[in-house]
Design a protein around this motif. Structure first.
Motif, PDB file in Angstrom:
ATOM      1  N   LYS A  53       0.837  -1.194   0.000  1.00  0.00           N
ATOM      2  CA  LYS A  53       0.000   0.000   0.000  1.00  0.00           C
ATOM      3  C   LYS A  53       0.872   1.244   0.000  1.00  0.00           C
ATOM      4  O   LYS A  53       0.640   2.180  -0.774  1.00  0.00           O
ATOM      5  CB  LYS A  53      -0.911  -0.023   1.220  1.00  0.00           C
ATOM      6  N   ASN A  54       1.905   1.248   0.864  1.00  0.00           N
ATOM      7  CA  ASN A  54       2.800   2.404   0.909  1.00  0.00           C
ATOM      8  C   ASN A  54       3.434   2.670  -0.446  1.00  0.00           C
ATOM      9  O   ASN A  54       3.549   3.806  -0.884  1.00  0.00           O
ATOM     10  CB  ASN A  54       3.908   2.178   1.950  1.00  0.00           C
ATOM     11  N   VAL A  57       0.976   4.146  -2.862  1.00  0.00           N
ATOM     12  CA  VAL A  57       0.718   5.546  -2.541  1.00  0.00           C
ATOM     13  C   VAL A  57       1.883   6.427  -2.973  1.00  0.00           C
ATOM     14  O   VAL A  57       1.679   7.516  -3.525  1.00  0.00           O
ATOM     15  CB  VAL A  57       0.439   5.690  -1.031  1.00  0.00           C
ATOM     16  N   LEU A  60       1.658   6.790  -6.633  1.00  0.00           N
ATOM     17  CA  LEU A  60       0.471   7.576  -6.978  1.00  0.00           C
ATOM     18  C   LEU A  60       0.730   9.054  -6.801  1.00  0.00           C
ATOM     19  O   LEU A  60       0.403   9.878  -7.668  1.00  0.00           O
ATOM     20  CB  LEU A  60      -0.710   7.146  -6.097  1.00  0.00           C
ATOM     21  N   ASN A  61       1.361   9.404  -5.661  1.00  0.00           N
ATOM     22  CA  ASN A  61       1.604  10.821  -5.399  1.00  0.00           C
ATOM     23  C   ASN A  61       2.502  11.418  -6.462  1.00  0.00           C
ATOM     24  O   ASN A  61       2.295  12.533  -6.931  1.00  0.00           O
ATOM     25  CB  ASN A  61       2.216  11.002  -4.007  1.00  0.00           C
ATOM     26  N   GLU A  75      -7.403   8.161  -8.403  1.00  0.00           N
ATOM     27  CA  GLU A  75      -7.667   7.910  -6.997  1.00  0.00           C
ATOM     28  C   GLU A  75      -7.622   6.409  -6.755  1.00  0.00           C
ATOM     29  O   GLU A  75      -8.259   5.644  -7.481  1.00  0.00           O
ATOM     30  CB  GLU A  75      -9.045   8.441  -6.616  1.00  0.00           C
ATOM     31  N   TYR A 315       4.846  -0.756  -6.642  1.00  0.00           N
ATOM     32  CA  TYR A 315       5.249   0.523  -7.250  1.00  0.00           C
ATOM     33  C   TYR A 315       5.177   0.406  -8.773  1.00  0.00           C
ATOM     34  O   TYR A 315       4.640   1.278  -9.458  1.00  0.00           O
ATOM     35  CB  TYR A 315       6.671   0.860  -6.799  1.00  0.00           C
TER      36      TYR A 315
END
Lengths: 401, 291, 324
Positions: A53-54, A57, A60-61, A75, A315
Motif C-alpha cells: 500500500k505504501n 501511494v 500515486l503521489n 484515486e 510501485y
C-alpha cells in the motif's frame, strides 16, 4: 413472545427496506479516475499489505503531482481482503458495483488473488495482479486478468541456474507451508529439480504457525540432502532456520523460495541462523532499472523501513496503471483491457510486457535472482552480472562458526 | 533409531510446556466447572507482557515470570468476578452461556492486544534462544529444556500448595463437592475467584516460557486453547497429575505423528486423540492414577 | 390461533424480501443480502440443535464444509455442474451427522460441544492434506452460472424460507416438545419414555441438511472454496453460535436478526461505514463483535429477540394503569 416476534420481524425488514433504497448514493466520478486495489491490510499478511500500500501511494503521489492522466487525478480505493478469499470477493463486489472503479489492482495472497481474478473475469473488469503467484491464476485463459509478477514456478530460475553451474547438488529436500502458494510452489520446484537430475528425497508440507518443526527437520537431517529448499512465510522461515541450527543440519545449501526469506524481519528473528541462507528473489534495489534505487531510498526515507520485492511490484503496478490509463481510448472496461494488453513499459521492477507462453496468458516475464544473507545484509549473488557480493558456498557448518 | 529417540525427546520437551498450559485449564474446569475458551488468549497476553518486560526493562523472560504470573492472576481474578461468576446459576435458556462468554472475552483480549501492538509478529531474542546441548547425537533445545524443568518445579510447588496449605485444601474440597465445602465454612466465591486466577497464573507462566522459542502475534491463542482442552480431557478434569501425563502424551503423540505420518497432519493427531478419549475413556487418564 | 398469525407475518416478510432487491440498483447490497440470508440458514440450523434441543454444537463448519466440498468434488472429479451439489450437499451432510451423532451424543453438555469442535477441525485437516481428493489449499474455483445476482438471491431466499418453515413446523409439533424437553432435562425426558437419542439425532439431521445445502450454495455463489474458508472454526462454527446468541436462541426469528446484525456489523466496520468514518474504524469489527457478545450474554442472555420484552422496557415506560 409472539408480539415481540412480530414487531421484530416488521422492524427488521422495514429497516432493510429503507436502508437499501436510501443507501446507494450516486458517486461523483467526473473529477478523478478510480482504481480499486485489494490488499491484506489486516490479519496475518498485513505486513506485506502495508509495504504494497505504501508503495502504491508513493507512486500515486508522484504521478498525480506530475499532472495525473489526461488532466485528471487517479484515486486509489484500497480494500482490505483480510487475507481471506471470501472477503476478497466482497471487496471486489464493492469496488465494482458500488465504487465503479475502471480497473482492479493488487492481489497478494494466491488464494485471494485467484478468487478476485475469477470474479474480475466474470464481471469483465480488467485486473492487474502484482503479487499473487500461483501458476494456475494465469493458466485459465482469462483475457481480463493480467499478471505483472512472475508465477511461482519461475521464482527459482536464478537458483536453478546456480545449481546447474556452481552447486550441482545431487539430492534435495523440499519443505513448504500448506497454502496455495506453498503447495503449488513446491510442486513446481520439485519438477524443476527433477529436470536438473536432482533427486528429491523428501517433499513435505506443514501447517503454518507450528511451534516445533523438529519432527520434520529430523527427517531432513536423516536424509542428509545436498540442498534444502523451503517455501515459507517469515516466522515459519525463522523458526525452521533456528531449529535447523539446533539440530545441526548441514546441507551444502539452504535456499528459501522468496516470500518470508527476503524480509528484514527474517534476519531479525532468525539471527545467526539466517547467515548464509540463500533465497530466490524477484528484485533487488541494485538492478539497472530506472528508478529502482531511488525508489528504495525514497521508501526508506518516507517510512523508515526497507522495502523489498513486494513493494517494488506494487510501485511498478502503479506505473503500469498510469501508463495504461494514459493510453486507453476511453475508460470503458474493454478499452482499458486493450490498453493493458498492449503494455510495453520499463518500470522499477523491470520491463513489463504481457505475452502468452506455455499454458499462460497475459503474463509478464521478468528475470529472477538469487540472494544471500551475508553479514546481516541481503546481497544479490547470482547471476554474476548483477551480483552485489560474491556468494558463499558451500554452507558453513553451524558448529564451526 | 536415532530418529525415533530424537522424536521422543522433542515430544517430551514440548510436552512439558503443554502440561503447564493444561494444568491451568484443568484446575479451572475442575473447580469452577467453567470451560475457558479464552485460555490461549490469557497465555497470549502474558507473552505480550513478557515481551514488554524484555524490550523496555531488559528483563529476561524467565525472570519476568515474577511479573506475568501475578499480573495475569489479577487480570483473570477480575474477569472472573465481573464477567463469569455472575453467570453461574443465572437462569437462561442455554446453560452454555458461560462458555460463550469466554468466547467473547477471548475476542476482546485478542483485539485489545492487536490494537496496542498491531498484528506484526514479534519475538524476543535472548542469548540462549537458539542454544542446544547434545547428549551424544541427540540435541536438546535449551530453552525448552529449561521450560520443562521450570514446569516441573511449578507443578511440585503446586502440589505442596494444594496438599499442605489451607487454601489449597479448600480448593480441592470445593472441586470435590462444592456444597459440602460451603457447609464446612469455605468462602466458595473467594475460592472460585482464586482458582481462576491461579489457573491463569500457571498459563501465564507457560506463555513466558514459550516466548523465547516461538514468536508472538495477537491470534496465537486459539490453537493453544485447543491443545489445553485435549490435555485436560486426556488427563481428566481437575487432576494435575493427569494434566502432566496428558501434556506429555500429547507432545509425544504429535511428535511421532509429525515424523511418521506427516507434518501436515500433526494437529489432527491431537484432535483424533481428543475425540477418542472423549468417547472411549471418559474421565481421562486420571482413572488410572490415584490423585 | 397463534400459528396462523405467525404464518401471516412470515408471508408478509417473505413478500417484502422478495420485492426489495428489485429496487436496489447496486449489486453490492444484494451481495450483502445474500450473505445475510445464508447466515440466516446457518444460524437457524445451529439454533435447532443447540438452542432448541440444548446440544451446543461448535462444529457446524463440518456440515457446511462437507456440503461445499460435495459440490466442489462433483465438479472436479466427475465434471458435474456444481448445482448437483446443491441437491446432494444436504444429504452428504446428513450422513456425516449420523456419524457424528453416533459418536458424540453419548456425551453431555460441554463435552459434546468440544467433540463437535474436534470433528470440525479433523475434517478441515483432512481436507487440507488429502490433496488428491480435495485439492487441499489450492482450493476449488468455479465460474458463476449467472452474472446477475438476482437468481442467487431468490434461490437463497427460497432455501432460507424452506429452512425456517421446516424448523417452525417441527418446533410447533410434538417433535418440538421432545426437543425442548431434552434440553430442559434429558434424564427426566428419558425416564418419561422419550427416546432421547433418536430425537437428538433427528434434530442434528435436520440441522445438518440445511447447513450442508448452504455450503453447496456457497460454492455456487462465491465461486471459490478451500478448507480454511468452509471448515473454519472461527469463521463458520463460532459465527453460527454468535448469530444465534445475539439474535436470540430458541426463537424462530432470532437467528435471522442475528444474521442481519452480524453481516451488517462486519461490512460496516470493514468499510468504515462505507467510507464515512475514519480509517481506523475498519480495524475494529472483531472488537465490536467481542464486546457485543460479552454485553449480550451479560445483559441479554436470550438474545435480542428472546429478551425483546426486556429491551422494550428500556425504551417504553408504561405506568401500571396504562398497561391495561
Amino acid at each position: 413472545m409472539g408480539r415481540g416476534n412480530r414487531v421484530v420481524g416488521w422492524g427488521v425488514f422495514f429497516l432493510l427496506l429503507t436502508g437499501l433504497i436510501w443507501g446507494p448514493v450516486p458517486t461523483n466520478a467526473q473529477e478523478v479516475i478510480k482504481v480499486g486495489i485489494i490488499l491484506p491490510l489486516t490479519g496475518e499478511k498485513a505486513k506485506f499489505g502495508e509495504i504494497e500500500k505504501n508503495s502504491f501511494v508513493m507512486a500515486l503521489n508522484e504521478i498525480n503531482k506530475a499532472g495525473g492522466v489526461k488532466g485528471k487525478k487517479i484515486e486509489l480505493l484500497f480494500e482490505d481482503d483480510t487475507g481471506k478469499p471470501d472477503v476478497a470477493r466482497s471487496a471486489v463486489e464493492k469496488l465494482v458495483s458500488k465504487d465503479n472503479v475502471v480497473m482492479l489492482g493488487g492481489g497478494y495472497g494466491s488464494s485471494e488473488t485467484y478468487s478476485i481474478a475469477g470474479v474480475a473475469q466474470q464481471k469483465k473488469i480488467p485486473f492487474l495482479i502484482n503479487t499473487g503467484s500461483a501458476d494456475k491464476i494465469t493458466e485459465q485463459g482469462w483475457n481480463f486478468v493480467f499478471r505483472l509478477n512472475p508465477p511461482v514456478s519461475e521464482y527459482s530460475e536464478a537458483a536453478e541456474g546456480f545449481f546447474k553451474d556452481i552447486a550441482k547438488p545431487k539430492t534435495a529436500a523440499i519443505l513448504f507451508e500448506n497454502t496455495l502458494f506453498g503447495t503449488s510452489g513446491s510442486k513446481e520446484v520439485e519438477k524443476s529439480l527433477k529436470d536438473l537430475g536432482i533427486q528429491v528425497l523428501l517433499k513435505e508440507g506443514y501447517e503454518h504457525g507450528a511451534v516445533d518443526f523438529k519432527p520434520l527437520l529430523i527427517k531432513v537431517k536423516n536424509g542428509n540432502p545436498d540442498l534444502v529448499y523451503m517455501i515459507s512465510y517469515v516466522m515459519d522461515a525463522s523458526l525452521i532456520m533456528r531449529q535447523s541450527m539446533e539440530l545441526d543440519i548441514n546441507p551444502k545449501m539452504f535456499v528459501g523460495g522468496g516470500a518470508g526469506f527476503t524480509l528484514p524481519e527474517f534476519y531479525q528473528n532468525a539471527g545467526k541462523a539466517a547467515e548464509g541462507v540463500f533465497s530466490a528473489d524477484l528484485w533487488v534495489p541494485s538492478l539497472p532499472y530506472p528508478g529502482a534505487m531511488e525508489y528504495f531510498k525514497n521508501y526508506k526515507k518516507a517510512y523508515g523501513k526497507e522495502t523489498e520485492y513486494h513493494g517494488a511490484e506494487a510501485y511498478a503496478a502503479m506505473q503500469v496503471i498510469a501508463d495504461v490509463l494514459k493510453r486507453a481510448k476511453s475508460f470503458s472496461p474493454e478499452d482499458v483491457r486493450q490498453a493493458l494488453a498492449g503494455t510495453d513499459l520499463m518500470t522499477v521492477f523491470g520491463k513489463i510486457k504481457f505475452t502468452s507462453y506455455g499454458k499462460m496468458t497475459n503474463q509478464s516475464k521478468v528475470p529472477t535472482y538469487l540472494v544471500q544473507w551475508i553479514k546481516g545484509r541481503l546481497e544479490c549473488v547470482w547471476p554474476k552480472p548483477v551480483a552485489t557480493a560474491p556468494y558463499i558456498y558451500p554452507h558453513k557448518p553451524w558448529k564451526g562458526r | 533409531m536415532l530418529v525415533f529417540v530424537q522424536t521422543i525427546v522433542a515430544g517430551i520437551l514440548i510436552g512439558g510446556l503443554y502440561a503447564l498450559i493444561g494444568i491451568g485449564m484443568t484446575l479451572i474446569m475442575g473447580v469452577m466447572g467453567i470451560i475457558n475458551l479464552a485460555h490461549g488468549q490469557i497465555m497470549m497476553v502474558s507473552m505480550y507482557l513478557t515481551y514488554v518486560c524484555f524490550n523496555t526493562f531488559g528483563m529476561d523472560p524467565y525472570l519476568s515470570l515474577v511479573v506475568t504470573m501475578p499480573a495475569l492472576f489479577f487480570i483473570s481474578f477480575y474477569i472472573g468476578k465481573y464477567l463469569l461468576v455472575p453467570l453461574i446459576g443465572r437462569d437462561s435458556i442455554l446453560p452454555e452461556n458461560q462458555v460463550l462468554m469466554t468466547v467473547g472475552i477471548a475476542i476482546c483480549l485478542t483485539e485489545t492486544m492487536r490494537f496496542i501492538f498491531t498484528s506484526n509478529y514479534q519475538s524476543v531474542r535472548t542469548g540462549y534462544s537458539n542454544k542446544a546441548f547434545y547428549l551424544g547425537d541427540i540435541s536438546f533445545n535449551f530453552p525448552l529444556a529449561v521450560a520443562f524443568l521450570i514446569a516441573i518445579g511449578i507443578t511440585v510447588a503446586l502440589f505442596f500448595f494444594l496438599m499442605k496449605t489451607d487454601i489449597g485444601r479448600a480448593i480441592r474440597a470445593t472441586a470435590q463437592d462444592k456444597d459440602a465445602a460451603v457447609l464446612m465454612g469455605i468462602n466458595q466465591q473467594r475460592i472460585t475467584y482464586a482458582t481462576y486466577g491461579l489457573g491463569a497464573a500457571l498459563t501465564a507462566a507457560a506463555g513466558s516460557l514459550l516466548l523465547p522459542i516461538y514468536y508472538l502475534f495477537p491470534d496465537l491463542g486459539g490453537p493453544f486453547t485447543l491443545k489445553a482442552f485435549v490435555i485436560t480431557i486426556l488427563g481428566g478434569m481437575g487432576s494435575t497429575v493427569g494434566a502432566i501425563l496428558g501434556g506429555l502424551t500429547l507432545g509425544i503423540a504429535e511428535s511421532l505423528g509429525a515424523t511418521y505420518i506427516s507434518m501436515g497432519y500433526k494437529d489432527a493427531v491431537g484432535m483424533v486423540i481428543f475425540l477418542l478419549v472423549l468417547i472411549f475413556i471418559p474421565g481421562g487418564l486420571k482413572r488410572f492414577t490415584k490423585i | 390461533m397463534k400459528s396462523s398469525l405467525g404464518l401471516l407475518k412470515a408471508l408478509v416478510v417473505l413478500v417484502i424480501a422478495g420485492i426489495v432487491p428489485l429496487f436496489i440498483k447496486q449489486d453490492y447490497y444484494i451481495h450483502l443480502l445474500i450473505l445475510v440470508l445464508m447466515w440466516v440458514i446457518i444460524g437457524s440450523c445451529w439454533n435447532l440443535i443447540s438452542g432448541y434441543t440444548g446440544q451446543v454444537s461448535f462444529g457446524q463448519a463440518a456440515f457446511f464444509g462437507v456440503g461445499a466440498y460435495t459440490a466442489g468434488i462433483l465438479f472436479t472429479k466427475l465434471e458435474l455442474s456444481p448445482w448437483w451439489g446443491l441437491v446432494l450437499g444436504g444429504w452428504t451432510a446428513m450422513i456425516l451427522a449420523l456419524i457424528i451423532g453416533y459418536l458424540c451424543f453419548r456425551l453431555r453438555g460441554p463435552y459434546f460441544a468440544l467433540a463437535t469442535l474436534a470433528a470440525g477441525e479433523i475434517l478441515r485437516l483432512i481436507a487440507n492434506n488429502w490433496v488428491d481428493f480435495t485439492e487441499g489449499m489450492v482450493g476449488i474455483l468455479i465460474m458463476q452460472t449467472f452474472s446477475s445476482k438476482l437468481p442467487y438471491y431468490y434461490l437463497v431466499l427460497g432455501l432460507a424460507a424452506c429452512c425456517l418453515g421446516v424448523i417452525s413446523l417441527v418446533m410447533n409439533s410434538k417433535l418440538g416438545y421432545y426437543f425442548v424437553s431434552i434440553r430442559e432435562d434429558q434424564d427426566a425426558a428419558e425416564s418419561l419414555g422419550i427416546n432421547t437419542t433418536l430425537y437428538k439425532n433427528l434434530s442434528l439431521l435436520i440441522s445438518s441438511f440445511f447447513t450442508g445445502t448452504a455450503g453447496a450454495f456457497y460454492l455456487n455463489y462465491m465461486g471459490f472454496i478451500d478448507p480454511s474458508v468452509v471448515f473454519s472454526l472461527h469463521d463458520i462454527s463460532i459465527q453460527a453460535i454468535l448469530v444465534g446468541i445475539i439474535g436470540g436462541v430458541a426463537t424462530i426469528w432470532g437467528p435471522a436478526l442475528g444474521a442481519l446484525i452480524m453481516v451488517g456489523i462486519q461490512e460496516l466496520f470493514r468499510t468504515a461505514i462505507f467510507g464515512l468514518a475514519p480509517k481506523w474504524v475498519s480495524q475494529g469489527h472483531a472488537m465490536a463483535f467481542g464486546i457485543l457478545v460479552v454485553l449480550t450474554i451479560l445483559f441479554m442472555s436470550n438474545g435480542v429477540v428472546g429478551d425483546w420484552s426486556k429491551i422494550k422496557r428500556l425504551f417504553i415506560r408504561k405506568s401500571p394503569e396504562a398497561a391495561s
